[in-house]
Write a protein that holds these residues in place. Structure first.
Motif, short mmCIF file in Angstrom:
data_model
loop_
_atom_site.label_atom_id
_atom_site.label_comp_id
_atom_site.label_asym_id
_atom_site.label_seq_id
_atom_site.Cartn_x
_atom_site.Cartn_y
_atom_site.Cartn_z
N LYS A 42 0.83 -1.21 0.00
CA LYS A 42 0.00 0.00 0.00
C LYS A 42 0.87 1.26 0.00
N LEU A 43 1.91 1.28 0.83
CA LEU A 43 2.79 2.46 0.90
C LEU A 43 3.51 2.68 -0.43
N LEU A 44 3.94 1.58 -1.05
CA LEU A 44 4.60 1.68 -2.34
C LEU A 44 3.65 2.29 -3.38
N LEU A 45 2.39 1.82 -3.37
CA LEU A 45 1.40 2.33 -4.32
C LEU A 45 1.07 3.80 -4.07
N ILE A 46 1.04 4.20 -2.78
CA ILE A 46 0.79 5.61 -2.46
C ILE A 46 1.90 6.47 -3.05
N ALA A 47 3.15 6.02 -2.86
CA ALA A 47 4.28 6.76 -3.42
C ALA A 47 4.15 6.85 -4.94
N MET A 48 3.77 5.73 -5.58
CA MET A 48 3.58 5.73 -7.03
C MET A 48 2.44 6.67 -7.44
N GLY A 93 -9.87 -6.50 -8.92
CA GLY A 93 -10.29 -7.62 -8.09
C GLY A 93 -9.37 -8.82 -8.26
N LEU A 94 -9.04 -9.11 -9.51
CA LEU A 94 -8.17 -10.25 -9.80
C LEU A 94 -6.78 -10.04 -9.21
N LEU A 95 -6.25 -8.81 -9.38
CA LEU A 95 -4.93 -8.50 -8.82
C LEU A 95 -4.91 -8.72 -7.32
N LEU A 96 -5.97 -8.23 -6.66
CA LEU A 96 -6.04 -8.36 -5.20
C LEU A 96 -6.10 -9.82 -4.79
N ALA A 97 -6.96 -10.57 -5.48
CA ALA A 97 -7.11 -11.99 -5.16
C ALA A 97 -5.75 -12.69 -5.28
N GLY A 98 -4.98 -12.28 -6.30
CA GLY A 98 -3.68 -12.89 -6.50
C GLY A 98 -2.66 -12.44 -5.47
N ALA A 99 -2.78 -11.18 -5.06
CA ALA A 99 -1.76 -10.60 -4.19
C ALA A 99 -1.86 -11.08 -2.74
N LEU A 113 -17.96 3.40 -19.39
CA LEU A 113 -18.44 2.50 -18.33
C LEU A 113 -17.78 1.13 -18.47
N LYS A 114 -17.64 0.70 -19.72
CA LYS A 114 -17.01 -0.61 -19.96
C LYS A 114 -15.56 -0.61 -19.48
N LYS A 115 -14.87 0.52 -19.76
CA LYS A 115 -13.47 0.64 -19.33
C LYS A 115 -13.38 0.54 -17.80
N LEU A 116 -14.31 1.24 -17.14
CA LEU A 116 -14.30 1.24 -15.67
C LEU A 116 -14.56 -0.16 -15.13
N LEU A 117 -15.52 -0.85 -15.75
CA LEU A 117 -15.83 -2.22 -15.34
C LEU A 117 -14.61 -3.12 -15.50
N LEU A 118 -13.94 -2.93 -16.62
CA LEU A 118 -12.74 -3.73 -16.90
C LEU A 118 -11.67 -3.46 -15.84
N LEU A 119 -11.49 -2.17 -15.51
CA LEU A 119 -10.51 -1.79 -14.49
C LEU A 119 -10.85 -2.44 -13.15
N LEU A 178 -3.80 4.77 -14.99
CA LEU A 178 -2.94 4.24 -13.93
C LEU A 178 -3.35 4.82 -12.58
N SER A 179 -3.65 6.12 -12.59
CA SER A 179 -4.08 6.79 -11.36
C SER A 179 -5.35 6.13 -10.79
N LEU A 180 -6.34 5.89 -11.67
CA LEU A 180 -7.57 5.19 -11.26
C LEU A 180 -7.24 3.87 -10.58
N LEU A 181 -6.39 3.09 -11.25
CA LEU A 181 -6.06 1.76 -10.75
C LEU A 181 -5.31 1.84 -9.42
N ILE A 182 -4.32 2.73 -9.36
CA ILE A 182 -3.50 2.84 -8.15
C ILE A 182 -4.34 3.22 -6.94
N TRP A 183 -5.19 4.26 -7.08
CA TRP A 183 -5.92 4.74 -5.90
C TRP A 183 -6.99 3.76 -5.47
N LEU A 184 -7.60 3.05 -6.43
CA LEU A 184 -8.56 2.01 -6.04
C LEU A 184 -7.86 0.88 -5.30
N LEU A 185 -6.64 0.54 -5.76
CA LEU A 185 -5.87 -0.50 -5.08
C LEU A 185 -5.46 -0.06 -3.67
#
Lengths: 160, 118
Positions: free
Chosen positions: A103-109, B13-19, B2-8, A142-149
């Motif tokens: 989480k800290l690494l992602l915040i920095a990113m 979810g998959l990344l988290l499950a794996g991590a 909306l499709k892009k967001l769903l995909l993201l 990337l920003s969307l993905l990072i902050w959701l993560l």
């Protein structure tokens, strides 16, 4: 790494760490502030990212950015401050937690990505909708993905 | 869009499950089919946030027992003074699924009073 562990142990033993552990009100209060910070950062960030990716084109991008960025910055400051206090309560075990490290690494990113975006593209927001650079749009995605993560990892710290 | 967001979101979810491999304190990490009721003396007491914990001896091992946040303990009538090392209490809870000597307590009986912890 050893010095980080020593620092975490020191932080846990400070008056802040002791207060966070022993006060029945402080910990939940800081939790609430952390949640408020999360809402203020994530809401504006995700809306701005969505706008950069082409949603809501009726709203002028420079105006959207001016309105949302200060809110996101305020949320981030609130998150960092409250997060530091929450961390102090349990710094030793938390610093060894893989989820928190990620989480800290992602915040920095995420912060680095946002600063880089401003540096590169803040002058080009006016004609973004006609000339959006691919790397700029990738940064928004990337920003969307990072902050959701970051949000998800933070919540899951309590469960895993 | 909306499709892009769903995909993201799906990717996320998959990344988290794996991590996530290691498990911590959520109820899902404990074996709900194995309810333990242990009347034991408390070895150590940590009355603290994010949650109080005590340690006990059981089956030749030292177990860490996770209770609840101290604001909840206080609200339900278990102040710090009532939870002292050496006192015999009854702990009702579930052991960790992965074999770690750790119990998540459903309730604790102290001085004849039952305190629900969930």
């Amino acid at each position: 790494m050893d010095s980080l562990i020593a620092w975490a142990a020191w932080l846990e033993a400070t008056a802040l760490g002791v207060q966070m552990r022993s006060s029945a009100l402080l910990y939940p209060a800081l939790n609430l502030l952390h949640l408020l910070g999360l809402v203020l950062l994530l809401g504006p960030m995700l809306l701005l990212d969505a706008r950069l990716l082409g949603a809501g084109r009726t709203f002028s991008l420079p105006a959207v950015s001016r309105a949302l960025t200060p809110l996101a910055v305020f949320g981030l400051v609130l998150l960092l401050g409250s997060g530091f206090c929450l961390f102090a309560a349990d710094a030793g075990p938390l610093s060894a937690d893989g989820l928190l490290q990620l989480k800290l690494l992602l915040i920095a990113m995420g912060i680095g990505n946002a600063l880089l975006f401003r540096q590169l593209w803040s002058a080009r927001l006016g004609d973004w909708d006609t000339h959006a650079p691919l790397s700029g749009r990738l940064q928004a995605a990337l920003s969307l993905l990072i902050w959701l993560l970051v949000m998800s990892l933070g919540r899951l710290l309590a469960y895993f | 869009m909306l499709k892009k967001l769903l995909l993201l979101t799906t990717t996320l979810g998959l990344l988290l499950a794996g991590a996530i491999a290691q498990a911590h304190h959520g109820w899902s990490s404990y074996d709900a089919d194995q309810l333990l009721t242990l009347e034991v003396p408390l070895q150590t007491v940590n009355y603290r946030n994010p949650h109080a914990d005590v340690s006990i001896e059981h089956d030749g091992r030292t177990w860490q027992v996770i209770l609840a946040p101290i604001s909840r303990l206080q609200a339900r009538g278990l102040p710090e003074a009532d939870l002292t090392a050496g006192k015999t209490v009854t702990i009702v809870g579930y052991p960790r699924k992965d074999g770690t000597a750790e119990i998540r307590a459903e309730r604790i009986i102290v001085d004849g009073r039952t305190i629900e912890l969930r």
